[in-house]
Design a protein around this motif. Structure first.
Motif, PDB file in Angstrom:
ATOM      1  N   CYS A  29       0.839  -1.448  -0.231  1.00 19.21           N
ATOM      2  CA  CYS A  29       0.170   0.036  -0.017  1.00 19.21           C
ATOM      3  C   CYS A  29       0.935   1.141   0.546  1.00 19.21           C
ATOM      4  O   CYS A  29       0.803   2.431  -1.086  1.00 19.21           O
ATOM      5  CB  CYS A  29      -1.088   0.343   1.595  1.00 19.21           C
ATOM      6  SG  CYS A  29      -1.935  -0.829   1.441  1.00 19.21           S
ATOM      7  N   ALA A 305      -9.233  -0.330  -1.421  1.00 20.69           N
ATOM      8  CA  ALA A 305      -8.738   1.104  -1.791  1.00 20.69           C
ATOM      9  C   ALA A 305      -9.307   1.868  -0.957  1.00 20.69           C
ATOM     10  O   ALA A 305      -8.513   2.814  -0.234  1.00 20.69           O
ATOM     11  CB  ALA A 305      -9.539   1.445  -3.075  1.00 20.69           C
ATOM     12  N   ALA A 306      -9.773   1.392  -0.456  1.00 19.49           N
ATOM     13  CA  ALA A 306      -9.775   2.639   1.161  1.00 19.49           C
ATOM     14  C   ALA A 306      -8.765   2.017   1.938  1.00 19.49           C
ATOM     15  O   ALA A 306      -9.008   3.169   3.099  1.00 19.49           O
ATOM     16  CB  ALA A 306     -11.962   1.399   1.829  1.00 19.49           C
ATOM     17  N   GLN A 308      -6.098   1.589   2.132  1.00 19.03           N
ATOM     18  CA  GLN A 308      -4.862   2.266   0.845  1.00 19.03           C
ATOM     19  C   GLN A 308      -5.116   3.561   1.284  1.00 19.03           C
ATOM     20  O   GLN A 308      -3.321   4.096   1.667  1.00 19.03           O
ATOM     21  CB  GLN A 308      -4.331   1.668  -0.291  1.00 19.03           C
ATOM     22  CG  GLN A 308      -3.521   2.373  -0.542  1.00 19.03           C
ATOM     23  CD  GLN A 308      -2.967   2.302  -2.258  1.00 19.03           C
ATOM     24  OE1 GLN A 308      -4.095   2.446  -2.874  1.00 19.03           O
ATOM     25  NE2 GLN A 308      -1.363   1.755  -2.535  1.00 19.03           N
ATOM     26  N   ALA A 309      -6.173   3.330   1.215  1.00 18.59           N
ATOM     27  CA  ALA A 309      -5.736   5.826   1.763  1.00 18.59           C
ATOM     28  C   ALA A 309      -6.155   5.974   2.811  1.00 18.59           C
ATOM     29  O   ALA A 309      -5.982   6.584   3.266  1.00 18.59           O
ATOM     30  CB  ALA A 309      -7.729   5.788   0.673  1.00 18.59           C
ATOM     31  N   ALA A 310      -6.474   5.253   3.212  1.00 19.06           N
ATOM     32  CA  ALA A 310      -6.774   5.103   5.388  1.00 19.06           C
ATOM     33  C   ALA A 310      -5.291   5.586   5.384  1.00 19.06           C
ATOM     34  O   ALA A 310      -5.010   5.872   6.862  1.00 19.06           O
ATOM     35  CB  ALA A 310      -7.942   4.751   6.100  1.00 19.06           C
ATOM     36  N   ARG A 312      -2.004   5.823   3.794  1.00 17.42           N
ATOM     37  CA  ARG A 312      -1.850   6.665   3.161  1.00 17.42           C
ATOM     38  C   ARG A 312      -1.776   7.555   3.630  1.00 17.42           C
ATOM     39  O   ARG A 312      -1.030   8.617   4.054  1.00 17.42           O
ATOM     40  CB  ARG A 312      -1.572   6.692   2.108  1.00 17.42           C
ATOM     41  CG  ARG A 312      -1.110   5.320   1.066  1.00 17.42           C
ATOM     42  CD  ARG A 312      -0.816   5.693  -0.276  1.00 17.42           C
ATOM     43  NE  ARG A 312      -0.395   4.704  -1.468  1.00 17.42           N
ATOM     44  CZ  ARG A 312       0.077   5.137  -2.214  1.00 17.42           C
ATOM     45  NH1 ARG A 312      -0.392   6.210  -3.267  1.00 17.42           N
ATOM     46  NH2 ARG A 312       0.663   3.850  -3.006  1.00 17.42           N
ATOM     47  N   ASP A 313      -3.387   8.254   4.506  1.00 14.31           N
ATOM     48  CA  ASP A 313      -4.032   9.587   4.978  1.00 14.31           C
ATOM     49  C   ASP A 313      -2.466   9.511   6.446  1.00 14.31           C
ATOM     50  O   ASP A 313      -2.461  10.975   6.805  1.00 14.31           O
ATOM     51  CB  ASP A 313      -5.231   9.337   4.486  1.00 14.31           C
ATOM     52  CG  ASP A 313      -5.469  10.922   5.483  1.00 14.31           C
ATOM     53  OD1 ASP A 313      -5.346  11.981   4.880  1.00 14.31           O
ATOM     54  OD2 ASP A 313      -6.108  10.711   6.832  1.00 14.31           O
TER      55      ASP A 313
END
Length: 337
Positions: A29, A305-306, A308-310, A312-313
């Protein structure tokens, strides 16, 4: 700017358990944006990353302590496992110290938040794990067996004996209970061997490669999880994203994954209750359809995708808040199994 990140995992690829799957997936990720190493540990003599992710409060305590001691201005993330939340942070000094040292805490489902000291909940984040969706397997009408899988190594926390006992109590003629996992506890391995020799409904397949285990799970009628404690079982996600309903022990970690009103719970350790659920999900089409609808409703939480986004954020916000973190320097090893 790309940064150097180390993920400390007490498990390696050879062990192929939940900790390793999390470490390996999180490395993938983050690698699009940063340079990431997965390692078994870290000392002050190792190259210093801009950020550390540590899995397991007790087992990664030494690495986290060394990193925060040597580089107090650099951020760290502690991922809490089931044994952390439901055992170690209440009794182990090193595990409790890890909670204090980490810049951020990650839980894999929300039910565990209540177990944290109130003063630390502000730095806690829930990030659901994920798995790629697999197309549900069209079960042939002529298939003789309806397999119920248990996916997990044989160790006490996973309570495989409840699954073994349930195999002797099911009554539906198609039911077959299939266990995938290596014998981390030799005594439990002997129990599985003995059950397989005396009960044709129970099959122990041993440890399988991750991809093979998931394909075998995909072809099952349902999956059972009998654990006494779970931080947020990835096997639940892999079942749900394969269209396979779950029969789960009624513990916090499983309720955090499947929701409070899920219809497929049984009391931990209650083999008779699990056997009744197995018979019902095979023989009662309406109940089976209910479980499938409830699992499908959770699937969006477990999208890659959810996750990975959480992740990375969280990482990027921690790095932005730490101006002293050093930029990437060349020569950092890619991964250690």
């Amino acid at each position: 700017m790309r940064k150097r990140i180390v993920i400390v995992s007490p498990a390696s690829a050879r062990e192929n358990n939940g900790n390793w799957q999390t470490a390996s997936r999180w490395a993938r990720c983050l690698r699009g944006a940063h340079d990431v190493q997965v390692a078994r540990g870290w000392t002050e003599h190792d190259a210093a990353p801009a950020l550390m992710v540590a899995l397991h409060a007790r087992r990664s305590a030494a690495a986290l302590a060394a990193f925060t001691g040597a580089h107090p201005g650099r951020p760290s993330v502690l991922v809490l496992t089931g044994t952390d939340l439901y055992r170690d942070i209440h009794s182990d000094r090193d595990a409790r110290a890890s909670l204090e040292r980490a810049s951020a805490l990650v839980l894999l489902q929300p039910a565990g938040l209540a177990l944290l000291p109130a003063a630390l909940r502000a730095k806690a984040h829930v990030i659901y794990q994920s798995a790629p969706s697999l197309r549900p397997w069209p079960r042939p009408a002529s298939l003789r067996h309806a397999d119920i899988a248990l996916v997990g190594h044989l160790r006490d926390e996973k309570d495989p004996l409840t699954f073994i006992r349930a195999a002797a109590l099911v009554t539906h003629p198609a039911a077959r209970l299939v266990h995938i996992g290596g014998a981390l506890d030799p005594e439990l391995g002997r129990a599985a061997d003995a059950a397989q020799a005396t009960n044709s409904r129970y099959r122990w397949l041993g440890a399988l490669p991750h991809a093979a285990a998931r394909q075998r799970l995909k072809r099952c009628h349902a999956m059972a999880i009998t654990s006494r404690m779970e931080g947020g079982a990835n096997v639940i996600i892999e079942a749900v994203t394969s269209g396979v309903p779950v029969l789960a022990s009624n513990i916090d970690g499983n309720r955090g994954m499947l929701d409070e009103d899920y219809a497929g719970y049984f009391a931990p350790g209650d083999a008779a209750a699990l056997a009744r659920l197995v018979d019902r999900c095979i023989g009662d089409a309406a109940f089976d359809a209910l479980l499938r609808r409830q699992c499908a409703a959770r699937a969006t939480l477990f999208a890659p995708a959810a996750e990975q986004a959480a992740l990375r954020d969280l990482v990027d916000n921690l790095l932005l808040a730490a101006p002293g973190a050093h930029p990437l320097t060349p020569g950092y090893p890619d991964e250690q199994a």
